[in-house]
Design an enzyme around this catalytic site. Structure first.
Site, PDB file in Angstrom:
ATOM      1  CD  GLN A 236      -2.764  -1.195   2.496  1.00  0.00           C
ATOM      2  OE1 GLN A 236      -2.787  -2.209   3.167  1.00  0.00           O
ATOM      3  NE2 GLN A 236      -3.482  -0.127   2.820  1.00  0.00           N
ATOM      4  NE  ARG A 383     -13.615  -0.219   3.915  1.00  0.00           N
ATOM      5  CZ  ARG A 383     -14.051  -0.762   2.801  1.00  0.00           C
ATOM      6  NH1 ARG A 383     -13.966  -2.054   2.614  1.00  0.00           N
ATOM      7  NH2 ARG A 383     -14.567  -0.039   1.849  1.00  0.00           N
ATOM      8  CB  CYS A 384      -9.954   2.708  10.708  1.00  0.00           C
ATOM      9  SG  CYS A 384      -8.653   1.972  11.696  1.00  0.00           S
ATOM     10  CD  GLU A 756      -9.355   4.061   5.914  1.00  0.00           C
ATOM     11  OE1 GLU A 756      -8.442   3.341   5.516  1.00  0.00           O
ATOM     12  OE2 GLU A 756      -9.152   5.101   6.572  1.00  0.00           O
TER      13      GLU A 756
END
Ligand SMILES: Cc1cc2nc3c(=O)[nH]c(=O)nc-3n(C[C@H](O)[C@H](O)[C@H](O)COP(=O)(O)OP(=O)(O)OC[C@H]3O[C@@H](n4cnc5c(N)ncnc54)[C@H](O)[C@@H]3O)c2cc1C
Lengths: 802, 288
Positions: A236, A383-384, A756
């Site tokens: 990522q 996912r945050c 998110e």
């Protein structure tokens, strides 16, 4: 000319911001034409497999690799001994700790990397891995972070013995990593001492795993002749990987090329650098051949980057009307055996200090202690944005608890405490400045859409009926997220500011290529970045090719996680586009023989103000940029922008969930889930909705079933998808979505980031609903996951299961 | 995730397959749908040197009727069971249960014979076979023998089948007209094995139970038949009290293994719950 129809047609062709343009990435994915790391095949490529420890804590007495080395088709078997001369048996983590690449004298978590077998294919490698003989002497295991802090707890990190400071200050115990405090302790204590009402709640945010569909992996290829290294990797943050690899290998970054091809989901699991990557790179350098390493599902679930594992105690002080006066939080953060969190350097607990939430809480104090245990490392943002799910969970649970204690409706108590619209920009007691928000109308919209009063009436009736086979729960969550890390004055990774970048080149025919420092993993960047450029430059989105993930071509950027792509790189995209537009204006003025100020930008052209028909299209301007520029101007039409955001962005939302629990089996049926999100300016509503569906589904997974449990010996239980809950369409509730628009005042296009929020916001909403189903029976909190089994245990404890 | 190397064989006849089993003995495993065997091989829990694929042998799949008996080829897939009109009419219990097994991908390949032969108490067919009074045709070097389900399941992964035998057919007597049925299965998600499941076949006259069969999945080292509960119900009016008493008898024979689905207490309670659900549904489906 210039009719409404004409305008509409040009707008349609442009496919700019605000339209639900179809995703450019889908045709190749739907046809199975994606190009993932495991699709990469190089001539002479070898395959590496890790030998892993069956023990959670053990001393390594001996490693015998002779049988494995003698196995036909095996090229190398690496152990820590082989990496030592290169000083690569340990590597730095993003959190300022070190992590063993291959176990150095001891293992500290189950499945830790012990040896790396390189063979002609993955089958031979798997067979040979079994032939590596490792003699272990098991050591006492500590899984519970509270027990890890006991005076006589086993020492997990022998390498740190005697070091009483770590990279985040003093360590007060051999298994202690850091203490991080923020806020005004004394003032908060005083407010608590004088408070009319206080509530306190312990809660565990369990250890979970992001579990992307594609596991982690890489193909490392070192070219001995040219001396350069190419690594295809599921990352990522490819540029960060390049810098880390450069630091570790001492190969100059100019000779390292990191390529993130298509990525099958990241969710924070693919931010860090893992032992497998390092081992594959070393093996390639040593052998002069490409080496592939791909995790199995079990390896992914048990060794690369977990999330959460926060043991939190929250306290609120309030007046009798439910107005909150202070928040106090204590966290024991279980980081596993190595501190490999991926947080901005300054913040060992990430952005946890957003935990005052959407509420105007004047005083707050937070203390977080990081602890080593015999579990695999991680602590990533699943996912945050860094630790935001934990923070939002905490404050949302606490305000529910306060409402219960005071007998105030949970929607009402939120409204009493919301930061008002006129208070923005709003400075929180923990040092953040919220950019914009408008919370009450969002909640009101949800209450109306769900007929909240009707639901309450139905619930009251059910509660009055002792024979009702089901319990009804209503969950509420009004969250504020913090995304878009971040201002480089606060945020860096390994000393590199968390800016991001965009480079755009417009070709003579008016088409363009744009490259960014981020990397899409399902977010649809190829689609949405082009929409920003289209609106800002007037070049149709269909003529714009966007490219990310190859460090040889893309400008340096910090990558995609923490919802930072739109807030940071998206701003760079807008700014670079504007630079192009300004140059285009100069060229248009030259072509039209007017002053630049006499021109106005109109969708896809510059036209002379007040003179109908006198205009130059972007296509004409692009051509002119290569043959007819104003005197003194350089040819070409391109721009680069490195954007350092002045602040984070603060998306928010109001969610409501209604569910029914079968008290005989503990099964939960989500009846309705309504998610209103405000992410500022909306670039592509369809993609937003898709991202929200995905985030809600992963939120549902975490709340209702995901957990990485351990037994007392430190064995990871449930390390396959049979036990680790990944919902299918059968389990996933139907989602209802809605929105309001409160743009970010400091972002060039007012966008805040969205993908998110639904994860962050839905998880406490589910817990709120499950707890609410039991709240009339005196229950104030239940820890996740809310699996049937655990919910049934609650029913059983209350005597209502039969 | 990579199995040990093995030799793959694809016999074209039952005789060849039996001969291969005899030749390779303990080293060999039969391959049907592969959805139990291959995961075990990939985890290296099972490490056969020879894999004998049954998929090329003709006539091992299909559903037919012979007198009052349904005959199902061992290689019939779950998906074929689900879509068999004959089964839908005559053995709806089997269809209902097959729909609850695993997920579509598994059901396209997984076979009823493999499900039974595997001897896993977590599989659904063993309890169904007990409930349906099925018997199994086993082919070996010395010809065929027929073993009733009640004598087949001996322990976890342990059956009455000899290592050189192949299950070729499942035989099930057609339940009387008007029989009510239900398979109630509690699972965490699609693709999961049962936390607890109960199969019920029920005959009634008026309010009275004239015959009942009860099978239980994943509640002991093998699938279970709840004979005490059956005896308590037979000849009795199916009152709430009678059902509750039977539920207690069902729970009394459960010895589930604790796992992440739940502990013994939960699974036992769920056995009672699934039984209650199954018998109530079966009652509704009975023609009296
Ligand atoms: C994700 C997942 C979920 C599942 N969920 C369920 C579930 O809910 N309920 C359920 O019942 N099952 C479930 N299963 C198991 C599945 O139904 C298997 O297909 C079944 O258990 C085995 O059948 P098979 O044809 O695949 O046999 P295989 O895997 O090929 O073989 C299983 C065993 O039986 C032996 N065998 C196979 N056929 C014969 C034969 N004719 N004669 C003698 N021996 C034979 C094999 O040698 C092997 O030892 C699940 C499997 C998976 C992967």
């Amino acid at each position: 000319m210039d009719t409404v129809a004409d305008q509409t047609e040009r707008l349609g062709k442009l496919e700019g911001m605000g339209c639900s343009r179809k995703r450019r990435e889908d045709p190749r994915f739907i046809q199975g034409k994606g190009n993932y790391v495991d699709d990469i095949k190089m001539p002479g490529m070898l395959f590496g497999v890790m030998v892993r420890s069956p023990y959670a804590h053990a001393r390594i007495k001996k490693i015998d690799t002779s049988k494995a080395k003698a196995h036909p088709g095996v090229y190398a078997v690496l152990t820590a001994e082989d990496l030592k001369p290169l000083k690569l048996h340990w590597m730095p983590t993003l959190a300022g700790d070190v992590q063993a690449v291959l176990a150095d004298e001891k293992v500290s978590f189950q499945n830790q990397e012990v040896a790396f077998v390189v063979a002609e294919d993955r089958y031979v490698a798997a067979d040979a891995a079994e032939l590596v003989e490792v003699e272990y002497e098991p050591l006492p295991v500590v899984i519970d972070p509270f027990k890890a802090l006991a005076p006589d707890a086993p020492v997990i990190r022998d390498d740190l013995q005697g070091k009483d400071t770590g990279s985040h200050g003093a360590r007060k115990h051999h298994n202690h990593i850091f203490n991080w405090e923020v806020g005004d302790r004394d003032k908060t204590e005083r407010v608590f001492a004088d408070a009319e009402v206080t509530v306190k709640q312990d809660m565990l945010y369990p250890r979970v795993h992001p579990c992307p569909l594609e596991t982690c992996g890489c193909v490392a290829s070192f070219d001995k002749i040219r001396g350069d290294l190419t690594v295809y990797i599921t990352s990522q943050a490819p540029h960060v990987v390049r810098t880390v690899v450069g630091l570790l290998s001492t190969i100059p970054e100019s000779k390292i090329r990191i390529i993130s091809p298509d990525i099958g989901g990241g969710f924070g699991n693919k931010v860090g650098v893992y032992p497998g990557y390092v081992a594959a790179i070393v093996a390639s350098i040593v052998l002069g051949r490409p080496v592939k390493w791909i995790e199995s599902r079990q390896e992914n679930l048990t060794t690369t980057a977990f999330a959460r594992d926060y043991h939190m105690t929250g306290e609120l002080a309030a007046d009798k009307d439910g107005r909150i006066k202070a928040l106090r939080v204590k966290v024991i953060a279980d980081h596993g055996a190595f501190d490999a969190c991926a947080d901005p350097t300054k913040y060992p607990a990430g952005l946890f200090h957003v935990c005052t939430g959407s509420y105007d809480i004047p005083n707050a104090f937070v203390s977080v202690d990081g602890v080593y245990t015999n579990k695999f490392p991680g602590g990533v943002a699943y996912r945050c944005s860094f630790r935001v799910t934990e923070a939002v969970y905490l404050v949302e649970r606490m305000i529910d608890t306060l409402a219960l204690k005071l007998g105030i409706d949970r929607a009402e108590i939120r409204k009493r405490n919301f930061i008002r619209k006129d208070q923005f920009p709003y400075a929180t007691p923990l040092g953040l400045e919220y950019d914009s928000g408008d919370y009450a109308p969002a909640l009101d919209k949800v209450l109306a859409a769900m007929d909240y009063q009707g639901l309450l009436a139905e619930q009251a009736k059910k509660r009055a009926d002792p024979d009702s086979p089901t319990l009804m729960g209503i969950g509420i969550c009004t969250f504020t997220e913090i995304v878009g890390a971040g201002p480089s004055k606060n945020c860096d990774i390994l000393g590199i500011g968390m800016f991001d970048s965009c480079e755009i080149r417009v070709h003579p025919d008016g088409s363009a290529i744009a490259r960014m420092g981020t990397i899409t993993q399902g977010q649809g960047h190829q689609t949405t970045y082009a929409q920003i450029i289209a609106t800002e430059t007037g070049i149709p989105a269909s003529m714009i090719h966007t490219e990310e993930g190859d460090t040889a071509t893309a400008p340096y950027g910090l990558g995609t996680y923490g919802s930072r792509s739109t807030p940071v790189a998206g701003a760079a995209v807008a700014n670079a586009s504007r630079k192009i537009r300004e140059k285009a204006r100069q060229i248009a003025a030259h072509l039209l023989e007017v002053a630049p100020d006499d021109l106005e930008f109109d969708l896809d052209q510059f036209r002379v103000k007040g003179v109908p028909g006198k205009a130059k299209s972007m296509k004409e301007i692009a051509w002119a940029a290569y043959n007819n520029v104003p005197p003194g101007m350089e040819h070409g039409l391109e721009a680069v922008d490195y954007y350092d955001p002045p602040n984070f962005t603060f998306p928010f939302g109001a969610y409501m969930c209604v569910l029914d629990i079968d008290r005989h089996t503990g099964e939960t049926q989500v009846r309705r889930f309504y998610a209103l999100d405000d992410c500022g300016t909306r670039i592509n509503p369809m993609i937003i909705e898709g991202q929200i569906h995905g985030g809600l589904t992963e939120g549902f997974a975490v709340a209702m079933g995901q957990q990485m449990p351990y037994d007392d010996e430190g064995n990871v239980m449930g390390s396959t998808l049979m036990d680790y809950f990944v919902p299918t369409s059968m389990e996933t509730p139907k989602w209802e979505t809605d929105f309001t628009v409160t743009p970010s005042p400091h972002h060039p296009i007012g966008a805040k980031g969205v993908a998110e929020s639904p994860h962050v916001g839905s998880i406490p909403c589910f817990t709120s609903a499950v707890v609410d189903a039991f709240s009339h029976l005196g229950v104030t909190h239940m820890n996740m996951p809310h699996s049937s089994y655990r919910v049934w245990q609650q029913c059983q404890a209350l005597g209502i299961a039969n | 995730m990579i199995p040990k190397p093995f030799e793959y064989h694809s016999p074209q006849s039952l005789g060849d397959a039996v001969a291969m089993l005899q030749q390779y003995g303990d080293e060999a495993k039969l391959l049907a749908g592969g959805h139990s065997l291959l995961p075990m091989m990939k985890l290296r829990f099972a490490m056969p040197s020879h894999l004998i694929d049954l998929n090329r042998i003709p006539d091992l799949a299909g559903v037919s009727e012979s007198g009052n008996e349904i005959r199902i080829g061992a290689m019939t897939t779950e998906n074929q069971l689900i879509w068999s009109e004959l089964l839908q009419r005559k053995l709806p219990l089997l269809v209902e249960a097959a729909r609850l097994i695993a997920d579509p991908q598994v059901r396209y390949r997984g076979t009823i014979g493999g499900d039974i032969a595997h001897g896993d108490p977590g599989n659904d067919h063993p309890a169904l076979m007990l409930t349906l009074d099925a018997s199994f045709v086993l082919a070996g070097a010395n010809g065929e023998r027929v073993v009733p389900a009640s004598e087949f399941f001996l322990g976890t992964y342990y059956t009455a089948m000899n290592p050189d035998e192949i299950m070729t057919q499942i035989r099930i007597p057609v339940p009387p007209q008007g029989t009510g049925w239900c398979y109630a299965k509690l699972k965490r998600k699609t693709g999961d094995f049962a936390a607890a499941a109960a199969a019920v076949l029920l005959q009634m006259k008026g309010d009275t139970c004239t015959g009942v069969a009860i099978g239980l999945t994943n509640l002991g080292p093998t699938a279970l038949r709840a004979s005490d509960a059956e005896a308590a119900l037979t000849g009795q009016p199916l009152t709430a009290d009678a059902i509750e008493a039977a539920a207690q008898k069902v729970m009394a024979i459960c010895e589930p293994a604790a796992d992440l689905r739940g502990d013994e207490t939960y699974k036992t309670a769920m056995a009672g719950e699934m039984f209650r659900k199954a018998i109530r549904t079966a009652m509704e489906r009975c023609t009296r």
